[in-house]
Write a protein that holds these residues in place. Structure first.
Motif, short mmCIF file in Angstrom:
data_model
loop_
_atom_site.label_atom_id
_atom_site.label_comp_id
_atom_site.label_asym_id
_atom_site.label_seq_id
_atom_site.Cartn_x
_atom_site.Cartn_y
_atom_site.Cartn_z
N MET A 1 33.94 64.30 -72.17
CA MET A 1 33.37 64.82 -70.91
C MET A 1 32.29 65.86 -71.22
O MET A 1 32.47 66.68 -72.12
CB MET A 1 34.50 65.47 -70.09
N SER A 2 31.18 65.78 -70.50
CA SER A 2 30.12 66.75 -70.77
C SER A 2 30.58 68.16 -70.35
O SER A 2 31.44 68.30 -69.49
CB SER A 2 28.87 66.38 -69.95
N TYR A 3 30.01 69.16 -71.00
CA TYR A 3 30.37 70.54 -70.63
C TYR A 3 29.88 70.87 -69.22
O TYR A 3 30.44 71.74 -68.56
CB TYR A 3 29.83 71.53 -71.67
N ASN A 4 28.85 70.18 -68.79
CA ASN A 4 28.37 70.36 -67.42
C ASN A 4 29.50 70.07 -66.43
O ASN A 4 29.74 70.83 -65.49
CB ASN A 4 27.18 69.41 -67.20
N LYS A 5 30.20 68.99 -66.66
CA LYS A 5 31.32 68.62 -65.79
C LYS A 5 32.54 69.49 -66.05
O LYS A 5 33.20 69.97 -65.13
CB LYS A 5 31.73 67.17 -66.08
N LYS A 6 32.82 69.71 -67.33
CA LYS A 6 34.07 70.36 -67.73
C LYS A 6 34.15 71.82 -67.25
O LYS A 6 35.20 72.29 -66.82
CB LYS A 6 34.15 70.32 -69.26
N LYS A 14 39.70 76.89 -56.18
CA LYS A 14 40.40 78.18 -56.38
C LYS A 14 40.35 78.52 -57.86
O LYS A 14 40.60 77.67 -58.72
CB LYS A 14 41.86 78.04 -55.96
N ILE A 15 40.05 79.75 -58.19
CA ILE A 15 39.91 80.14 -59.58
C ILE A 15 40.98 81.15 -60.00
O ILE A 15 41.16 82.19 -59.33
CB ILE A 15 38.51 80.76 -59.83
N HIS A 16 41.67 80.86 -61.09
CA HIS A 16 42.59 81.83 -61.69
C HIS A 16 42.14 82.01 -63.13
O HIS A 16 42.47 81.21 -64.00
CB HIS A 16 44.03 81.30 -61.65
N LEU A 17 41.39 83.07 -63.36
CA LEU A 17 40.81 83.24 -64.70
C LEU A 17 41.87 83.38 -65.78
O LEU A 17 41.65 82.97 -66.92
CB LEU A 17 39.84 84.43 -64.71
N ASP A 18 43.03 83.93 -65.40
CA ASP A 18 44.07 84.08 -66.45
C ASP A 18 44.65 82.74 -66.88
O ASP A 18 45.36 82.65 -67.89
CB ASP A 18 45.18 85.05 -66.00
N LYS A 19 44.32 81.68 -66.17
CA LYS A 19 44.80 80.35 -66.59
C LYS A 19 43.75 79.61 -67.43
O LYS A 19 43.96 78.47 -67.84
CB LYS A 19 45.13 79.50 -65.35
N ILE A 20 42.62 80.24 -67.63
CA ILE A 20 41.55 79.59 -68.41
C ILE A 20 41.46 80.27 -69.77
O ILE A 20 41.30 81.50 -69.85
CB ILE A 20 40.20 79.68 -67.66
N ASP A 21 41.59 79.47 -70.83
CA ASP A 21 41.65 80.03 -72.19
C ASP A 21 40.26 80.47 -72.67
O ASP A 21 39.39 79.62 -72.88
CB ASP A 21 42.22 78.95 -73.12
N PRO A 22 40.07 81.78 -72.88
CA PRO A 22 38.75 82.24 -73.33
C PRO A 22 38.46 81.90 -74.80
O PRO A 22 37.33 81.99 -75.24
CB PRO A 22 38.80 83.76 -73.14
N ALA A 23 39.51 81.46 -75.53
CA ALA A 23 39.33 81.14 -76.96
C ALA A 23 39.17 79.64 -77.19
O ALA A 23 39.13 79.19 -78.34
CB ALA A 23 40.51 81.67 -77.76
N TYR A 24 39.02 78.88 -76.11
CA TYR A 24 38.89 77.42 -76.21
C TYR A 24 37.67 77.04 -77.05
O TYR A 24 36.60 77.64 -76.91
CB TYR A 24 38.73 76.88 -74.79
N THR A 25 37.85 76.03 -77.91
CA THR A 25 36.69 75.55 -78.70
C THR A 25 36.60 74.03 -78.70
O THR A 25 35.91 73.45 -79.56
CB THR A 25 36.74 76.04 -80.17
N ASP A 26 37.30 73.37 -77.78
CA ASP A 26 37.25 71.90 -77.71
C ASP A 26 37.71 71.33 -79.06
O ASP A 26 38.61 71.87 -79.67
CB ASP A 26 35.83 71.45 -77.32
N GLN A 27 37.07 70.25 -79.52
CA GLN A 27 37.51 69.67 -80.81
C GLN A 27 36.76 70.29 -81.99
O GLN A 27 36.95 69.90 -83.11
CB GLN A 27 37.36 68.14 -80.81
N HIS A 28 35.93 71.28 -81.71
CA HIS A 28 35.12 71.87 -82.79
C HIS A 28 35.93 72.88 -83.58
O HIS A 28 36.60 73.72 -83.02
CB HIS A 28 33.87 72.53 -82.20
N GLU A 29 35.83 72.79 -84.91
CA GLU A 29 36.71 73.61 -85.74
C GLU A 29 36.09 74.93 -86.16
O GLU A 29 36.78 75.91 -86.36
CB GLU A 29 37.07 72.83 -87.01
N ALA A 240 28.24 75.49 -75.68
CA ALA A 240 28.45 75.01 -74.31
C ALA A 240 27.24 75.30 -73.42
O ALA A 240 26.75 74.42 -72.70
CB ALA A 240 29.72 75.65 -73.72
N ILE A 241 26.73 76.52 -73.51
CA ILE A 241 25.61 76.89 -72.64
C ILE A 241 24.35 76.10 -73.00
O ILE A 241 23.64 75.61 -72.12
CB ILE A 241 25.35 78.42 -72.67
#
Ligand code: AMP
Ligand code: MG
Length: 291
Positions: A1-6, A14-29, A240-241
């Protein structure tokens, strides 16, 4: 999925920022592994900015918002430094000057929006008027609460005038912020970034998060979407940006404008000039020759 969509906030979501992982890196190592992709996106951004400028019909407004030390300056440095300064500019929103404060809150933003062919980056933005202003009670609730609709109308107007708007919220954790404050203390080259307000603002973290959640929910629209970018890892934030900006510019259908001159006639003039030049051979135009 493109980051534009993701990472896009769907209108009304509705947004709950505490449910969104700020350390997410997708499949990139790692940064090393992601670097070729970042470079590819940045090169695409640079190429498309040239087309946007040449085309001269549309524009792009990039809004960067975040808590302190989340990396707004880093995004600008890493992703926009290859672009032609002719046609690109950055505007940082500080505490309003006396003149700015004497006007409506959108006045200073409107003066800096991109003209046709231009890209403008807002480092902070008109959103401060529903963020810091709300958290510090610099205006009454009856005043700031009306601003979401006003912002939506304003952005809709810009959009119908040919401006694409991309709004990025850089999402970091309090732990990552503290780590970056430590680096600012330890590294003399970063000492200048420390402000007295850093720690008092940090104490207000939950209030800022609540204000951000409201802004993200109420002002993410089809014509001016918000993106929540996991930003604990600077390289993933950049990846992502840069992908979202390059893909957006790609979708804009930019093209080189047709030439307005008679190419045949100009080519003939070129060949005559070339022959005259060859006859002189010394790189100087003859003062007596007619153009
Ligand atoms: P910086 O981005 O670190 O240079 O800081 C700029 C400061 O100006 C931040 O503390 C912002 O919250 C503040 N600021 C920006 N816009 C406004 C506004 N409309 N009202 C009050 N403070 C603002
Ligand atoms: Mg700051």
């Amino acid at each position: 999925m493109s980051y534009n969509k993701k990472f896009m906030v769907k209108p009304g979501e509705k947004i709950h920022l505490d449910k969104i992982d700020p350390a997410y890196t997708d499949q990139h190592e790692s940064h090393e592994k992601a670097l070729p992709k970042i470079q590819e996106h940045v090169a695409r951004m640079d190429k498309l900015q040239y087309l946007l400028y040449a085309d001269g019909d549309q524009s792009l407004l990039v809004v960067l918002q975040a808590l302190d030390a989340a990396g707004k300056d880093g995004v600008i440095r890493h992703l926009f430094s290859g672009m032609n300064p002719q046609g690109t500019s950055v505007f940082g929103f500080k505490q309003p000057s006396k003149e700015e404060a004497a006007h409506d809150f959108l006045w200073r933003a409107h003066q800096r929006t991109p003209g046709k062919g231009e890209i403008v980056i807002f480092n902070r933005s008109h959103y401060e008027d529903v963020l810091v202003v709300r958290v510090h009670k610099l205006a009454k609730k009856s005043v700031w609460s009306k601003r979401y609709d006003l912002i939506n109308d304003f952005e809709k107007m810009l959009s119908s005038n040919g401006t694409r708007i991309l709004k990025f919220f850089l999402h970091i954790s309090p732990e990552e912020q503290l780590e970056r404050f430590k680096q600012r203390l330890d590294d003399p080259a970063r000492n200048w970034k420390i402000t007295d307000a850093d720690y008092s603002e940090r104490e207000l973290w939950p209030k800022y998060i609540a204000a951000y959640e409201d802004a993200l929910e109420q002002t993410s629209t089809q014509h001016a979407p918000w993106y929540i970018i996991p930003a604990n890892h600077k390289w993933f934030r950049n990846l992502a940006i840069s992908e979202i900006i390059a893909d957006t510019l790609d979708e804009m259908g930019l093209k080189l404008p047709p030439t307005h001159v008679d190419m045949e006639a100009i080519r003939n003039k070129y060949h005559i000039a070339e022959q005259k030049q060859a006859g002189k051979g010394n790189g100087q135009l003859d003062k007596n020759s007619k153009p």
